[in-house]
Design a protein around this motif. Sequence first.
Motif, mmCIF file in Angstrom:
data_model
loop_
_atom_site.group_PDB
_atom_site.id
_atom_site.type_symbol
_atom_site.label_atom_id
_atom_site.label_comp_id
_atom_site.label_asym_id
_atom_site.label_seq_id
_atom_site.Cartn_x
_atom_site.Cartn_y
_atom_site.Cartn_z
ATOM 1 N N PRO A 66 45.728 -33.109 43.182
ATOM 2 C CA PRO A 66 45.945 -32.305 44.399
ATOM 3 C C PRO A 66 47.337 -31.682 44.453
ATOM 4 O O PRO A 66 47.503 -30.581 44.991
ATOM 5 N N GLY A 69 47.288 -28.362 42.487
ATOM 6 C CA GLY A 69 46.731 -27.255 43.266
ATOM 7 C C GLY A 69 47.670 -26.795 44.366
ATOM 8 O O GLY A 69 47.817 -25.596 44.615
ATOM 9 N N TYR A 70 48.322 -27.762 44.999
ATOM 10 C CA TYR A 70 49.260 -27.433 46.069
ATOM 11 C C TYR A 70 50.400 -26.581 45.550
ATOM 12 O O TYR A 70 50.754 -25.540 46.129
ATOM 13 N N ASP A 73 49.332 -23.028 44.379
ATOM 14 C CA ASP A 73 49.104 -22.134 45.514
ATOM 15 C C ASP A 73 50.419 -21.708 46.151
ATOM 16 O O ASP A 73 50.602 -20.542 46.519
ATOM 17 N N ALA A 89 48.371 -20.096 38.606
ATOM 18 C CA ALA A 89 47.560 -20.493 39.750
ATOM 19 C C ALA A 89 46.078 -20.360 39.437
ATOM 20 O O ALA A 89 45.265 -21.190 39.876
ATOM 21 N N LEU A 92 44.652 -23.357 37.664
ATOM 22 C CA LEU A 92 44.516 -24.569 38.463
ATOM 23 C C LEU A 92 43.635 -24.378 39.689
ATOM 24 O O LEU A 92 43.070 -25.343 40.204
ATOM 25 N N ALA A 93 43.534 -23.151 40.178
ATOM 26 C CA ALA A 93 42.692 -22.856 41.346
ATOM 27 C C ALA A 93 41.968 -21.541 41.098
ATOM 28 O O ALA A 93 42.255 -20.524 41.739
ATOM 29 N N ARG A 96 40.373 -19.332 43.974
ATOM 30 C CA ARG A 96 41.267 -18.614 44.878
ATOM 31 C C ARG A 96 42.034 -17.495 44.184
ATOM 32 O O ARG A 96 42.234 -16.424 44.756
#
Length: 547
Positions: A66, A69-70, A73, A89, A92-93, A96
Amino acid sequence: MPCTPRLTDYCPPGRLEELPSLSLDEVIASLESYLDNFLLDSVTGMAYLDRLVRERNLGSRPDIFPWLGYLADKVASQAPFDPKHAEMAARLAPARWGRFAEYLSRLRVDDESIHLWRAWSDSKLRNSKRSRLDQLLRRDPDNPAVAAQLLMLDYMEGAPPGDWIRTFRVPEHVAGLWQALLFRHHAALGMVQPALRLLTTWQEDVLGELDLALAAEVLYKTGEVDRARVLLRKSLERDPRQGPVRRRLEEMLHPTPKPPDPLSGKAIGLCIPVCGDGAPLSAALAHLAECELGGASIRILLNGAPAGAEDAAEAGRDLFPGREYNIERLPVYVGVASSRNWLIRRELDRGADMVAFADEYAAPDTDWLPWLAATMDAQQKPGAVGLKVVTNEKPARVRFLHRALSAARPGLLKLHAGAPLGVFMTGLYSYVRSAVGITRRCCLLSRGALEAIPEYDVRLSTPRACAAGHDLELILNGFDISYCGLVSCLGARPTGKMPWGEMVEEGGCAVLDDDPCEAMGDIVKLTCKFHKDMHQLRRLTGLSQEE
Protein backbone atom coordinates in the motif's frame (compact mmCIF):
# COMPACT_ATOMS: atom_id res chain seq x y z
CA MET A 1 29.58 3.10 27.00
CA PRO A 2 32.28 4.10 24.49
CA CYS A 3 31.15 5.20 21.07
CA THR A 4 31.81 2.47 18.50
CA PRO A 5 29.63 3.35 15.46
CA ARG A 6 30.17 0.94 12.59
CA LEU A 7 31.64 2.50 9.47
CA THR A 8 29.05 0.71 7.35
CA ASP A 9 26.32 2.66 9.15
CA TYR A 10 27.78 6.04 8.18
CA CYS A 11 25.92 7.95 5.50
CA PRO A 12 27.01 11.22 3.89
CA PRO A 13 25.30 14.55 4.58
CA GLY A 14 22.39 15.18 2.28
CA ARG A 15 18.63 15.06 2.16
CA LEU A 16 17.48 11.47 2.80
CA GLU A 17 20.96 10.05 2.14
CA GLU A 18 20.29 7.73 5.07
CA LEU A 19 17.60 5.71 3.23
CA PRO A 20 19.93 3.09 1.68
CA SER A 21 21.26 2.31 5.18
CA LEU A 22 17.82 1.75 6.72
CA SER A 23 15.77 -1.40 7.05
CA LEU A 24 12.26 -1.46 5.59
CA ASP A 25 10.72 -0.76 8.98
CA GLU A 26 13.11 2.14 9.50
CA VAL A 27 12.31 3.55 6.05
CA ILE A 28 8.60 3.49 6.79
CA ALA A 29 9.20 5.09 10.22
CA SER A 30 11.25 7.82 8.52
CA LEU A 31 8.49 8.35 5.95
CA GLU A 32 5.79 8.52 8.60
CA SER A 33 7.89 11.05 10.50
CA TYR A 34 8.27 13.14 7.36
CA LEU A 35 4.53 13.03 6.57
CA ASP A 36 3.68 14.07 10.11
CA ASN A 37 5.98 17.10 9.87
CA PHE A 38 5.99 18.21 6.22
CA LEU A 39 3.94 17.98 3.05
CA LEU A 40 5.40 15.51 0.59
CA ASP A 41 6.87 16.87 -2.65
CA SER A 42 7.57 14.79 -5.75
CA VAL A 43 11.35 14.66 -5.24
CA THR A 44 11.12 13.48 -1.63
CA GLY A 45 8.34 11.05 -2.51
CA MET A 46 10.44 9.63 -5.33
CA ALA A 47 13.40 9.14 -2.98
CA TYR A 48 11.29 7.03 -0.63
CA LEU A 49 9.63 5.15 -3.49
CA ASP A 50 12.97 4.38 -5.13
CA ARG A 51 14.30 3.01 -1.83
CA LEU A 52 11.29 0.75 -1.32
CA VAL A 53 11.25 -0.76 -4.81
CA ARG A 54 14.96 -1.57 -4.51
CA GLU A 55 14.35 -3.77 -1.47
CA ARG A 56 15.39 -7.33 -2.33
CA ASN A 57 12.88 -8.99 -0.03
CA LEU A 58 9.98 -6.72 -0.92
CA GLY A 59 7.84 -9.68 -2.05
CA SER A 60 7.85 -11.08 1.48
CA ARG A 61 6.42 -7.84 2.88
CA PRO A 62 2.89 -7.38 1.52
CA ASP A 63 2.29 -4.74 4.19
CA ILE A 64 4.62 -2.44 2.19
CA PHE A 65 2.57 -2.66 -1.04
CA PRO A 66 0.00 0.00 0.00
CA TRP A 67 2.89 2.39 0.62
CA LEU A 68 4.11 1.83 -2.95
CA GLY A 69 0.73 2.81 -4.36
CA TYR A 70 0.50 5.76 -2.02
CA LEU A 71 3.90 7.14 -2.97
CA ALA A 72 3.41 6.50 -6.69
CA ASP A 73 0.13 8.41 -6.63
CA LYS A 74 1.68 11.25 -4.61
CA VAL A 75 4.66 11.60 -6.93
CA ALA A 76 2.59 11.54 -10.11
CA SER A 77 -0.01 13.95 -8.69
CA GLN A 78 2.66 16.44 -7.65
CA ALA A 79 4.20 16.47 -11.13
CA PRO A 80 1.35 15.26 -13.35
CA PHE A 81 3.06 15.97 -16.67
CA ASP A 82 6.40 14.38 -15.82
CA PRO A 83 6.69 11.29 -18.08
CA LYS A 84 9.13 9.51 -15.76
CA HIS A 85 6.90 9.92 -12.72
CA ALA A 86 3.80 8.88 -14.68
CA GLU A 87 5.61 5.79 -15.96
CA MET A 88 6.53 4.77 -12.42
CA ALA A 89 2.98 5.39 -11.22
CA ALA A 90 1.55 3.37 -14.11
CA ARG A 91 3.61 0.35 -13.14
CA LEU A 92 2.29 0.45 -9.57
CA ALA A 93 -1.23 1.76 -10.23
CA PRO A 94 -2.01 0.96 -13.87
CA ALA A 95 -5.76 1.48 -13.54
CA ARG A 96 -5.26 5.11 -12.48
CA TRP A 97 -2.17 6.16 -14.43
CA GLY A 98 -1.73 3.67 -17.29
CA ARG A 99 -3.46 5.53 -20.13
CA PHE A 100 -2.13 8.91 -19.09
CA ALA A 101 1.43 7.58 -18.88
CA GLU A 102 1.06 6.13 -22.37
CA TYR A 103 -0.05 9.56 -23.66
CA LEU A 104 2.92 11.30 -22.04
CA SER A 105 5.34 8.71 -23.42
CA ARG A 106 4.42 9.79 -26.95
CA LEU A 107 5.35 13.42 -26.29
CA ARG A 108 8.68 14.86 -27.33
CA VAL A 109 10.59 15.74 -24.19
CA ASP A 110 14.17 16.79 -23.53
CA ASP A 111 15.23 14.08 -21.07
CA GLU A 112 17.93 16.32 -19.64
CA SER A 113 15.27 18.83 -18.65
CA ILE A 114 12.96 16.49 -16.78
CA HIS A 115 14.74 16.62 -13.43
CA LEU A 116 14.78 20.35 -12.85
CA TRP A 117 15.43 20.46 -9.12
CA ARG A 118 19.17 20.79 -9.69
CA ALA A 119 18.44 24.22 -11.23
CA TRP A 120 17.17 25.68 -7.95
CA SER A 121 20.54 27.06 -6.91
CA ASP A 122 22.02 27.64 -10.36
CA SER A 123 20.64 30.57 -12.35
CA LYS A 124 22.86 29.74 -15.34
CA LEU A 125 21.46 26.23 -15.45
CA ARG A 126 17.92 27.59 -15.22
CA ASN A 127 18.53 29.96 -18.13
CA SER A 128 20.07 27.18 -20.19
CA LYS A 129 17.14 24.87 -19.56
CA ARG A 130 14.65 27.63 -20.25
CA SER A 131 16.23 28.38 -23.62
CA ARG A 132 16.15 24.71 -24.64
CA LEU A 133 12.56 24.26 -23.45
CA ASP A 134 11.41 27.43 -25.23
CA GLN A 135 12.71 25.99 -28.48
CA LEU A 136 10.95 22.70 -27.87
CA LEU A 137 7.65 24.42 -27.12
CA ARG A 138 7.82 26.56 -30.26
CA ARG A 139 8.29 23.39 -32.30
CA ASP A 140 5.59 21.52 -30.38
CA PRO A 141 3.18 24.13 -28.92
CA ASP A 142 0.61 21.65 -27.58
CA ASN A 143 3.11 19.69 -25.47
CA PRO A 144 2.03 19.90 -21.80
CA ALA A 145 5.16 18.12 -20.54
CA VAL A 146 7.42 20.89 -21.86
CA ALA A 147 5.01 23.58 -20.65
CA ALA A 148 4.98 22.06 -17.16
CA GLN A 149 8.77 22.16 -17.04
CA LEU A 150 8.78 25.84 -18.02
CA LEU A 151 6.18 26.47 -15.32
CA MET A 152 8.48 24.80 -12.79
CA LEU A 153 11.34 27.10 -13.79
CA ASP A 154 9.05 30.07 -13.19
CA TYR A 155 8.13 28.63 -9.81
CA MET A 156 11.79 28.37 -8.86
CA GLU A 157 12.11 32.09 -9.48
CA GLY A 158 8.90 32.90 -7.61
CA ALA A 159 7.37 34.31 -10.80
CA PRO A 160 4.03 33.99 -12.63
CA PRO A 161 4.03 32.05 -15.93
CA GLY A 162 6.39 33.66 -18.45
CA ASP A 163 5.85 34.66 -22.06
CA TRP A 164 6.03 31.04 -23.12
CA ILE A 165 2.43 30.58 -21.96
CA ARG A 166 1.23 32.54 -25.00
CA THR A 167 2.81 29.88 -27.19
CA PHE A 168 1.36 26.91 -25.35
CA ARG A 169 -1.89 25.45 -26.73
CA VAL A 170 -3.57 23.37 -24.03
CA PRO A 171 -4.82 20.02 -25.35
CA GLU A 172 -8.51 19.77 -24.59
CA HIS A 173 -8.32 16.39 -22.86
CA VAL A 174 -5.85 17.71 -20.25
CA ALA A 175 -7.35 21.19 -19.86
CA GLY A 176 -8.71 20.48 -16.39
CA LEU A 177 -5.42 19.06 -15.15
CA TRP A 178 -3.54 22.02 -16.60
CA GLN A 179 -5.86 24.52 -14.90
CA ALA A 180 -5.30 22.74 -11.61
CA LEU A 181 -1.53 22.94 -12.13
CA LEU A 182 -1.77 26.67 -12.92
CA PHE A 183 -3.82 27.21 -9.78
CA ARG A 184 -1.29 25.30 -7.69
CA HIS A 185 1.51 27.43 -9.14
CA HIS A 186 -0.10 30.73 -8.14
CA ALA A 187 -1.45 29.52 -4.79
CA ALA A 188 1.87 27.95 -3.78
CA LEU A 189 3.59 31.27 -4.50
CA GLY A 190 1.07 33.11 -2.33
CA MET A 191 -0.34 35.01 -5.35
CA VAL A 192 -3.86 35.32 -3.99
CA GLN A 193 -5.67 37.28 -6.71
CA PRO A 194 -4.52 35.17 -9.70
CA ALA A 195 -5.28 32.03 -7.68
CA LEU A 196 -8.76 33.34 -6.86
CA ARG A 197 -9.48 33.94 -10.53
CA LEU A 198 -8.47 30.38 -11.33
CA LEU A 199 -10.74 29.01 -8.59
CA THR A 200 -13.72 29.75 -10.81
CA THR A 201 -12.38 27.26 -13.39
CA TRP A 202 -12.18 24.41 -10.91
CA GLN A 203 -12.90 20.83 -11.73
CA GLU A 204 -12.72 19.35 -8.26
CA ASP A 205 -12.16 15.83 -9.51
CA VAL A 206 -8.75 16.83 -10.89
CA LEU A 207 -7.70 18.71 -7.75
CA GLY A 208 -5.38 16.81 -5.44
CA GLU A 209 -5.22 17.08 -1.69
CA LEU A 210 -2.40 19.63 -1.92
CA ASP A 211 -4.47 21.81 -4.25
CA LEU A 212 -7.39 21.71 -1.82
CA ALA A 213 -5.12 22.73 1.06
CA LEU A 214 -3.64 25.60 -0.96
CA ALA A 215 -7.12 26.69 -2.00
CA ALA A 216 -8.08 26.77 1.68
CA GLU A 217 -5.20 29.17 2.40
CA VAL A 218 -6.21 31.41 -0.51
CA LEU A 219 -9.76 31.61 0.82
CA TYR A 220 -8.53 32.12 4.38
CA LYS A 221 -6.56 35.17 3.29
CA THR A 222 -9.73 36.67 1.81
CA GLY A 223 -11.70 36.12 5.02
CA GLU A 224 -13.67 33.04 3.89
CA VAL A 225 -12.68 30.99 6.91
CA ASP A 226 -15.64 28.59 6.81
CA ARG A 227 -14.97 27.62 3.19
CA ALA A 228 -11.30 27.23 4.02
CA ARG A 229 -12.13 24.78 6.79
CA VAL A 230 -14.32 22.75 4.43
CA LEU A 231 -11.50 22.43 1.90
CA LEU A 232 -8.99 21.40 4.54
CA ARG A 233 -11.38 18.68 5.68
CA LYS A 234 -11.71 17.47 2.08
CA SER A 235 -7.94 17.45 1.72
CA LEU A 236 -7.63 15.31 4.86
CA GLU A 237 -10.36 12.96 3.66
CA ARG A 238 -8.26 12.28 0.58
CA ASP A 239 -5.05 11.83 2.55
CA PRO A 240 -5.34 11.70 6.36
CA ARG A 241 -1.55 11.31 6.69
CA GLN A 242 -0.94 15.03 6.07
CA GLY A 243 0.26 16.23 9.46
CA PRO A 244 0.57 19.93 8.50
CA VAL A 245 -2.96 20.02 7.04
CA ARG A 246 -4.37 18.39 10.16
CA ARG A 247 -2.66 20.94 12.39
CA ARG A 248 -3.63 23.84 10.15
CA LEU A 249 -7.28 22.77 10.29
CA GLU A 250 -7.07 22.56 14.08
CA GLU A 251 -5.60 26.07 14.14
CA MET A 252 -8.47 27.38 12.00
CA LEU A 253 -11.07 25.63 14.16
CA HIS A 254 -9.48 26.60 17.49
CA PRO A 255 -7.03 29.50 17.04
CA THR A 256 -4.12 29.47 19.46
CA PRO A 257 -4.87 32.12 22.11
CA LYS A 258 -2.30 34.74 23.02
CA PRO A 259 -2.72 36.25 26.51
CA PRO A 260 -3.10 40.03 26.54
CA ASP A 261 0.36 40.55 28.06
CA PRO A 262 2.42 37.33 28.00
CA LEU A 263 5.63 39.24 28.82
CA SER A 264 4.32 40.75 32.03
CA GLY A 265 6.29 39.84 35.14
CA LYS A 266 8.98 37.94 33.21
CA ALA A 267 12.66 38.80 33.46
CA ILE A 268 13.79 38.20 29.88
CA GLY A 269 17.29 38.77 28.59
CA LEU A 270 17.40 39.45 24.84
CA CYS A 271 20.85 38.51 23.54
CA ILE A 272 22.35 39.51 20.21
CA PRO A 273 25.69 37.92 19.28
CA VAL A 274 27.39 39.99 16.58
CA CYS A 275 30.26 39.04 14.32
CA GLY A 276 29.52 41.18 11.23
CA ASP A 277 29.92 44.86 10.49
CA GLY A 278 27.74 47.74 11.61
CA ALA A 279 25.16 47.99 8.82
CA PRO A 280 23.19 44.79 9.55
CA LEU A 281 23.37 45.41 13.30
CA SER A 282 21.99 48.94 12.89
CA ALA A 283 19.11 47.59 10.83
CA ALA A 284 18.45 44.79 13.33
CA LEU A 285 18.40 47.14 16.33
CA ALA A 286 16.12 49.60 14.54
CA HIS A 287 13.73 46.74 13.80
CA LEU A 288 13.85 45.35 17.33
CA ALA A 289 13.03 48.82 18.68
CA GLU A 290 9.67 48.48 16.91
CA CYS A 291 8.98 45.06 18.44
CA GLU A 292 7.00 44.25 21.59
CA LEU A 293 9.73 43.41 24.07
CA GLY A 294 8.04 44.00 27.42
CA GLY A 295 10.65 44.64 30.08
CA ALA A 296 13.36 42.60 28.36
CA SER A 297 16.94 43.74 28.79
CA ILE A 298 19.29 43.79 25.81
CA ARG A 299 22.79 42.36 25.79
CA ILE A 300 24.99 42.65 22.70
CA LEU A 301 28.16 40.60 22.43
CA LEU A 302 30.65 41.84 19.86
CA ASN A 303 32.24 38.54 18.92
CA GLY A 304 35.44 39.75 17.28
CA ALA A 305 33.31 42.17 15.26
CA PRO A 306 34.90 45.10 13.39
CA ALA A 307 34.86 48.63 14.76
CA GLY A 308 31.77 49.57 12.77
CA ALA A 309 29.71 47.08 14.76
CA GLU A 310 30.76 48.68 18.04
CA ASP A 311 29.71 52.09 16.74
CA ALA A 312 26.36 50.67 15.65
CA ALA A 313 25.84 49.01 19.04
CA GLU A 314 26.55 52.27 20.87
CA ALA A 315 24.25 54.21 18.55
CA GLY A 316 21.50 51.66 19.18
CA ARG A 317 21.41 52.54 22.86
CA ASP A 318 19.28 55.60 22.06
CA LEU A 319 16.65 53.36 20.44
CA PHE A 320 15.84 51.71 23.78
CA PRO A 321 15.44 54.51 26.37
CA GLY A 322 14.81 53.28 29.90
CA ARG A 323 15.75 49.71 29.03
CA GLU A 324 18.78 47.90 30.44
CA TYR A 325 21.24 47.84 27.57
CA ASN A 326 24.64 46.17 27.78
CA ILE A 327 27.47 45.91 25.27
CA GLU A 328 30.24 43.38 25.79
CA ARG A 329 33.30 42.91 23.64
CA LEU A 330 35.48 39.94 22.77
CA PRO A 331 38.69 40.97 20.98
CA VAL A 332 38.75 37.84 18.81
CA TYR A 333 36.08 35.71 17.19
CA VAL A 334 35.35 32.67 19.37
CA GLY A 335 32.65 31.05 17.26
CA VAL A 336 28.87 31.15 17.40
CA ALA A 337 28.49 28.40 20.02
CA SER A 338 31.00 29.91 22.45
CA SER A 339 29.49 33.38 22.10
CA ARG A 340 26.04 32.03 22.90
CA ASN A 341 27.41 30.12 25.87
CA TRP A 342 28.95 33.36 27.13
CA LEU A 343 25.62 35.18 26.80
CA ILE A 344 23.64 32.38 28.44
CA ARG A 345 25.92 32.37 31.46
CA ARG A 346 25.73 36.15 31.79
CA GLU A 347 21.92 36.10 31.74
CA LEU A 348 21.65 33.21 34.19
CA ASP A 349 23.97 35.05 36.55
CA ARG A 350 21.79 38.15 36.20
CA GLY A 351 18.72 36.13 37.22
CA ALA A 352 16.82 36.01 33.93
CA ASP A 353 13.71 33.81 33.83
CA MET A 354 14.07 33.37 30.07
CA VAL A 355 16.81 34.03 27.53
CA ALA A 356 15.89 35.14 24.02
CA PHE A 357 18.23 35.28 21.06
CA ALA A 358 17.93 37.52 18.03
CA ASP A 359 20.06 37.51 14.93
CA GLU A 360 21.89 40.53 13.58
CA TYR A 361 20.74 39.55 10.08
CA ALA A 362 17.10 38.70 10.88
CA ALA A 363 13.97 40.83 11.11
CA PRO A 364 11.25 39.04 13.15
CA ASP A 365 7.57 39.95 13.30
CA THR A 366 6.96 42.75 15.78
CA ASP A 367 5.04 40.42 18.11
CA TRP A 368 7.50 37.53 17.93
CA LEU A 369 8.57 37.63 21.57
CA PRO A 370 5.03 37.71 23.04
CA TRP A 371 4.06 34.74 20.88
CA LEU A 372 7.13 32.75 21.88
CA ALA A 373 6.52 33.57 25.56
CA ALA A 374 2.85 32.57 25.29
CA THR A 375 3.85 29.30 23.61
CA MET A 376 6.38 28.59 26.35
CA ASP A 377 3.72 29.26 29.01
CA ALA A 378 1.68 26.43 27.50
CA GLN A 379 4.54 23.91 27.74
CA GLN A 380 4.43 21.31 30.49
CA LYS A 381 8.18 21.51 31.13
CA PRO A 382 9.29 24.75 29.46
CA GLY A 383 12.34 24.30 27.28
CA ALA A 384 12.66 26.17 23.99
CA VAL A 385 10.44 27.85 21.41
CA GLY A 386 11.32 28.92 17.87
CA LEU A 387 9.58 30.39 14.86
CA LYS A 388 9.72 29.99 11.08
CA VAL A 389 12.52 31.57 9.06
CA VAL A 390 11.76 32.92 5.58
CA THR A 391 13.78 34.76 2.96
CA ASN A 392 13.68 38.53 2.64
CA GLU A 393 12.14 38.62 -0.82
CA LYS A 394 8.76 38.53 -2.53
CA PRO A 395 7.38 35.97 -2.60
CA ALA A 396 9.16 34.79 0.53
CA ARG A 397 10.59 31.28 0.56
CA VAL A 398 10.60 29.14 3.68
CA ARG A 399 14.16 28.61 4.89
CA PHE A 400 13.52 26.76 8.13
CA LEU A 401 10.53 25.46 10.09
CA HIS A 402 11.63 22.89 12.65
CA ARG A 403 13.57 19.66 12.90
CA ALA A 404 12.24 16.11 12.98
CA LEU A 405 14.02 12.83 13.52
CA SER A 406 14.45 10.56 10.50
CA ALA A 407 16.47 7.67 11.91
CA ALA A 408 18.20 6.72 15.16
CA ARG A 409 20.04 3.53 16.02
CA PRO A 410 23.51 2.71 17.31
CA GLY A 411 25.91 4.04 14.71
CA LEU A 412 23.36 6.14 12.82
CA LEU A 413 21.61 9.40 13.72
CA LYS A 414 19.91 11.51 11.07
CA LEU A 415 17.51 14.43 11.21
CA HIS A 416 15.15 15.46 8.46
CA ALA A 417 15.94 18.74 6.76
CA GLY A 418 14.41 21.71 8.57
CA ALA A 419 12.04 22.56 5.70
CA PRO A 420 10.59 20.72 2.70
CA LEU A 421 11.81 21.36 -0.81
CA GLY A 422 10.77 24.50 -2.63
CA VAL A 423 8.15 25.92 -0.25
CA PHE A 424 6.99 29.52 -0.26
CA MET A 425 4.98 31.32 2.43
CA THR A 426 1.38 30.19 2.02
CA GLY A 427 0.16 29.75 5.60
CA LEU A 428 0.09 25.95 5.56
CA TYR A 429 2.72 25.79 8.31
CA SER A 430 1.08 28.44 10.51
CA TYR A 431 0.36 26.58 13.74
CA VAL A 432 1.99 25.61 17.02
CA ARG A 433 3.39 22.12 17.56
CA SER A 434 6.06 20.19 19.44
CA ALA A 435 9.33 19.62 17.59
CA VAL A 436 12.67 17.87 17.83
CA GLY A 437 14.51 21.08 17.04
CA ILE A 438 13.96 24.75 16.26
CA THR A 439 15.84 27.63 14.71
CA ARG A 440 18.14 29.46 17.09
CA ARG A 441 18.19 32.66 15.03
CA CYS A 442 15.16 34.00 16.93
CA CYS A 443 14.20 31.80 19.84
CA LEU A 444 13.31 31.73 23.54
CA LEU A 445 14.88 29.41 26.12
CA SER A 446 13.68 28.82 29.68
CA ARG A 447 15.91 29.23 32.73
CA GLY A 448 15.19 25.65 33.79
CA ALA A 449 16.35 24.29 30.43
CA LEU A 450 19.51 26.39 30.47
CA GLU A 451 20.37 25.45 34.04
CA ALA A 452 20.12 21.79 33.02
CA ILE A 453 21.90 22.18 29.66
CA PRO A 454 23.73 25.51 29.91
CA GLU A 455 26.07 25.14 26.96
CA TYR A 456 26.19 24.40 23.27
CA ASP A 457 28.77 21.72 22.53
CA VAL A 458 31.72 23.64 21.10
CA ARG A 459 33.26 20.42 19.81
CA LEU A 460 30.74 20.56 16.96
CA SER A 461 31.93 22.61 14.01
CA THR A 462 28.87 24.53 12.85
CA PRO A 463 26.08 26.55 14.48
CA ARG A 464 23.40 24.30 13.03
CA ALA A 465 24.96 21.15 14.44
CA CYS A 466 25.45 22.85 17.81
CA ALA A 467 21.77 23.83 17.84
CA ALA A 468 20.67 20.33 16.86
CA GLY A 469 22.79 18.81 19.60
CA HIS A 470 21.45 21.21 22.22
CA ASP A 471 17.86 20.49 21.16
CA LEU A 472 18.37 16.75 21.47
CA GLU A 473 19.93 17.17 24.92
CA LEU A 474 16.89 19.18 26.04
CA ILE A 475 14.51 16.49 24.78
CA LEU A 476 16.47 13.71 26.45
CA ASN A 477 16.23 15.64 29.72
CA GLY A 478 12.44 15.91 29.43
CA PHE A 479 12.14 19.53 28.30
CA ASP A 480 9.55 20.59 25.74
CA ILE A 481 10.56 22.14 22.42
CA SER A 482 7.89 23.94 20.41
CA TYR A 483 7.63 25.44 16.97
CA CYS A 484 5.44 28.55 16.76
CA GLY A 485 4.62 29.03 13.09
CA LEU A 486 2.27 31.93 13.86
CA VAL A 487 5.25 34.30 13.67
CA SER A 488 8.28 34.39 11.42
CA CYS A 489 11.50 36.24 10.84
CA LEU A 490 13.04 37.40 7.60
CA GLY A 491 16.47 35.90 7.32
CA ALA A 492 18.90 37.98 5.31
CA ARG A 493 22.20 36.32 6.27
CA PRO A 494 24.46 36.39 3.20
CA THR A 495 25.63 32.95 2.10
CA GLY A 496 26.93 33.53 -1.41
CA LYS A 497 24.23 31.17 -2.70
CA MET A 498 20.98 31.59 -4.55
CA PRO A 499 17.81 31.76 -2.41
CA TRP A 500 17.34 28.01 -2.74
CA GLY A 501 20.86 27.48 -1.44
CA GLU A 502 20.12 29.85 1.45
CA MET A 503 17.09 27.82 2.42
CA VAL A 504 19.08 24.62 2.40
CA GLU A 505 21.88 26.31 4.35
CA GLU A 506 19.51 27.28 7.14
CA GLY A 507 17.35 24.18 7.14
CA GLY A 508 20.12 21.70 6.59
CA CYS A 509 20.08 18.73 4.25
CA ALA A 510 20.33 16.42 7.23
CA VAL A 511 21.54 18.29 10.23
CA LEU A 512 23.34 20.96 8.26
CA ASP A 513 24.70 21.87 4.85
CA ASP A 514 27.94 23.75 5.37
CA ASP A 515 31.41 22.85 4.26
CA PRO A 516 31.20 19.16 3.23
CA CYS A 517 34.08 18.13 5.49
CA GLU A 518 32.57 19.93 8.48
CA ALA A 519 29.17 18.45 7.67
CA MET A 520 30.50 14.90 7.56
CA GLY A 521 32.46 15.45 10.74
CA ASP A 522 29.50 16.87 12.63
CA ILE A 523 27.26 13.96 11.69
CA VAL A 524 29.84 11.54 13.09
CA LYS A 525 30.28 13.70 16.21
CA LEU A 526 26.53 13.87 16.86
CA THR A 527 26.21 10.12 16.35
CA CYS A 528 28.97 9.54 18.89
CA LYS A 529 27.65 12.16 21.30
CA PHE A 530 24.24 10.47 21.53
CA HIS A 531 25.41 6.88 21.14
CA LYS A 532 24.29 5.91 24.64
CA ASP A 533 20.90 7.63 24.14
CA MET A 534 19.95 5.97 20.86
CA HIS A 535 17.31 3.75 22.42
CA GLN A 536 15.50 6.85 23.72
CA LEU A 537 15.86 8.73 20.45
CA ARG A 538 14.73 5.66 18.52
CA ARG A 539 11.41 5.77 20.33
CA LEU A 540 10.87 9.22 18.80
CA THR A 541 10.84 7.52 15.37
CA GLY A 542 8.06 5.16 16.50
CA LEU A 543 10.33 2.11 16.66
CA SER A 544 11.43 0.08 19.67
CA GLN A 545 15.08 -0.73 20.27
CA GLU A 546 14.56 -4.27 18.92
CA GLU A 547 12.92 -3.31 15.63
